[in-house]
Design a protein around this motif. Sequence first.
Motif, PDB file in Angstrom:
ATOM      1  N   LEU A   5      -7.842 -16.826  -4.767  1.00 45.56           N
ATOM      2  CA  LEU A   5      -8.097 -16.948  -3.332  1.00 45.56           C
ATOM      3  C   LEU A   5      -8.760 -15.696  -2.767  1.00 45.56           C
ATOM      4  N   GLY A   6      -9.057 -14.738  -3.665  1.00 41.96           N
ATOM      5  CA  GLY A   6      -9.723 -13.529  -3.226  1.00 41.96           C
ATOM      6  C   GLY A   6      -8.807 -12.487  -2.633  1.00 41.96           C
ATOM      7  N   VAL A   7      -7.484 -12.623  -2.832  1.00 44.48           N
ATOM      8  CA  VAL A   7      -6.522 -11.668  -2.287  1.00 44.48           C
ATOM      9  C   VAL A   7      -6.133 -10.681  -3.376  1.00 44.48           C
ATOM     10  N   THR A   8      -6.326  -9.403  -3.137  1.00 45.78           N
ATOM     11  CA  THR A   8      -6.010  -8.391  -4.139  1.00 45.78           C
ATOM     12  C   THR A   8      -4.507  -8.118  -4.170  1.00 45.78           C
ATOM     13  N   PRO A   9      -3.988  -7.599  -5.302  1.00 44.04           N
ATOM     14  CA  PRO A   9      -2.569  -7.208  -5.354  1.00 44.04           C
ATOM     15  C   PRO A   9      -2.199  -6.230  -4.252  1.00 44.04           C
ATOM     16  N   ARG A  10      -3.103  -5.315  -3.917  1.00 42.88           N
ATOM     17  CA  ARG A  10      -2.832  -4.342  -2.866  1.00 42.88           C
ATOM     18  C   ARG A  10      -2.597  -5.036  -1.534  1.00 42.88           C
ATOM     19  N   GLU A  11      -3.407  -6.065  -1.244  1.00 41.25           N
ATOM     20  CA  GLU A  11      -3.249  -6.809   0.003  1.00 41.25           C
ATOM     21  C   GLU A  11      -1.963  -7.627   0.012  1.00 41.25           C
ATOM     22  N   LEU A  17       5.158  -6.262   2.918  1.00 40.27           N
ATOM     23  CA  LEU A  17       5.790  -5.163   3.653  1.00 40.27           C
ATOM     24  C   LEU A  17       5.642  -5.327   5.158  1.00 40.27           C
ATOM     25  N   LEU A  18       4.524  -5.893   5.593  1.00 39.13           N
ATOM     26  CA  LEU A  18       4.365  -6.185   7.013  1.00 39.13           C
ATOM     27  C   LEU A  18       5.401  -7.208   7.468  1.00 39.13           C
ATOM     28  N   ALA A 203       4.168   3.326  -1.669  1.00 34.90           N
ATOM     29  CA  ALA A 203       3.666   4.449  -2.462  1.00 34.90           C
ATOM     30  C   ALA A 203       3.765   4.164  -3.957  1.00 34.90           C
ATOM     31  N   ARG A 204       4.882   3.594  -4.388  1.00 34.84           N
ATOM     32  CA  ARG A 204       5.043   3.294  -5.819  1.00 34.84           C
ATOM     33  C   ARG A 204       3.997   2.294  -6.299  1.00 34.84           C
ATOM     34  N   GLU A 205       3.744   1.274  -5.497  1.00 37.48           N
ATOM     35  CA  GLU A 205       2.752   0.270  -5.870  1.00 37.48           C
ATOM     36  C   GLU A 205       1.366   0.900  -5.985  1.00 37.48           C
ATOM     37  N   ALA A 206       1.045   1.828  -5.080  1.00 34.59           N
ATOM     38  CA  ALA A 206      -0.256   2.488  -5.127  1.00 34.59           C
ATOM     39  C   ALA A 206      -0.402   3.309  -6.411  1.00 34.59           C
ATOM     40  N   ILE A 207       0.662   4.027  -6.786  1.00 27.72           N
ATOM     41  CA  ILE A 207       0.609   4.820  -8.017  1.00 27.72           C
ATOM     42  C   ILE A 207       0.522   3.919  -9.241  1.00 27.72           C
ATOM     43  N   ALA A 208       1.338   2.865  -9.276  1.00 25.95           N
ATOM     44  CA  ALA A 208       1.367   1.970 -10.431  1.00 25.95           C
ATOM     45  C   ALA A 208       0.013   1.293 -10.648  1.00 25.95           C
ATOM     46  N   ARG A 209      -0.691   0.937  -9.560  1.00 27.69           N
ATOM     47  CA  ARG A 209      -1.993   0.271  -9.694  1.00 27.69           C
ATOM     48  C   ARG A 209      -3.020   1.151 -10.395  1.00 27.69           C
ATOM     49  N   ALA A 281       4.694   6.676 -15.231  1.00 25.71           N
ATOM     50  CA  ALA A 281       3.317   6.617 -14.747  1.00 25.71           C
ATOM     51  C   ALA A 281       2.431   7.701 -15.365  1.00 25.71           C
ATOM     52  N   GLY A 282       3.015   8.537 -16.233  1.00 26.62           N
ATOM     53  CA  GLY A 282       2.248   9.589 -16.887  1.00 26.62           C
ATOM     54  C   GLY A 282       2.001  10.802 -16.018  1.00 26.62           C
TER      55      GLY A 282
END
Length: 299
Positions: A5-11, A17-18, A203-209, A281-282
């Motif tokens: 559907l064009g939705v990224t994991p980040r979105e 969270l919203l 924050a964790r999701e951003a690092i993991a991506r 996460a290294g």
Amino acid sequence: MADTLGVTPREKVAQRLLGGSVKRSYDPVVDMDWDAPLDPDKFFLPAEVVSLYGTPMWQRMTHQQRQELSRQELANVLSVGIWFENILNRMLLRDLIDEDPTSKHAHYTLTEMGDECRHMVMFGRVIDRVGAKPYWPKGLDAVFVKALPFFLRRSMVWTGALLGEEIFDALQRRIMADPDLQPLVARLMRIHVTEEARHIRFAREAIARDADTLPAWERQYTRTLTAIAAPLFADMFTNRHMYARAGLDGREAKRQAMANPHFRQARQTGAAGLATFLDDAGLMGRLTKASWRRWGFLA
């Protein structure tokens, strides 16, 4: 990578969270009972997490002196929280310049900034309500705090967010139900834990991506700054001025606190989950682990 559907994991993460923010958010101006009297016998932090707990200096202190030290340590911790949430907001606002203002990611970033603004108000009001004064950086410390956002870029923004939030969050979860804690402080911690859970997830999701695709220079840069964070936090948590305000010899109190196995265990408990995540996460190289172990954040 976007789904069909064009939705990224980040979105997707930002959208979840919203939704959580709509269901469980607080305004401390109305959601805390500011007029409730303080209990004259209760501590402002549980005794076992006060930095001098169990030391020779602690053994010589009266109940009133211990209670006063807990008041000053609370004021110090909340002051540090204000610094870091101020720094985080400046970094998030800076990075929004390059974001699509219609994205869920941008909308949640703004929502988190609103949460952090309310937290800073809450921390400041609690410091005032308990009869303490804030601890503000001076001299080189002030220069460092003001310059820090310029050094935190890319993955280090999110690592810095976790360093400033997750150690404190873990300690709050451990102590907020303590029956000997002032009710006003317990309420602050419940509000903060609820909203910080979303910030930590963001924050964790951003690092993991990005963990598997970080360039070598950025990975090493993040590891180095994370190593530097250990002595910085250790110094802030044993601010000699808070001991002096509690009527103690500040330098001797700081020395005993840094050598205190009870306080070391409290730091390790607070940092354990974060250390595991960053290692996976290294972002915990040998230098980082050695620094964290040297300053009491790793066993």
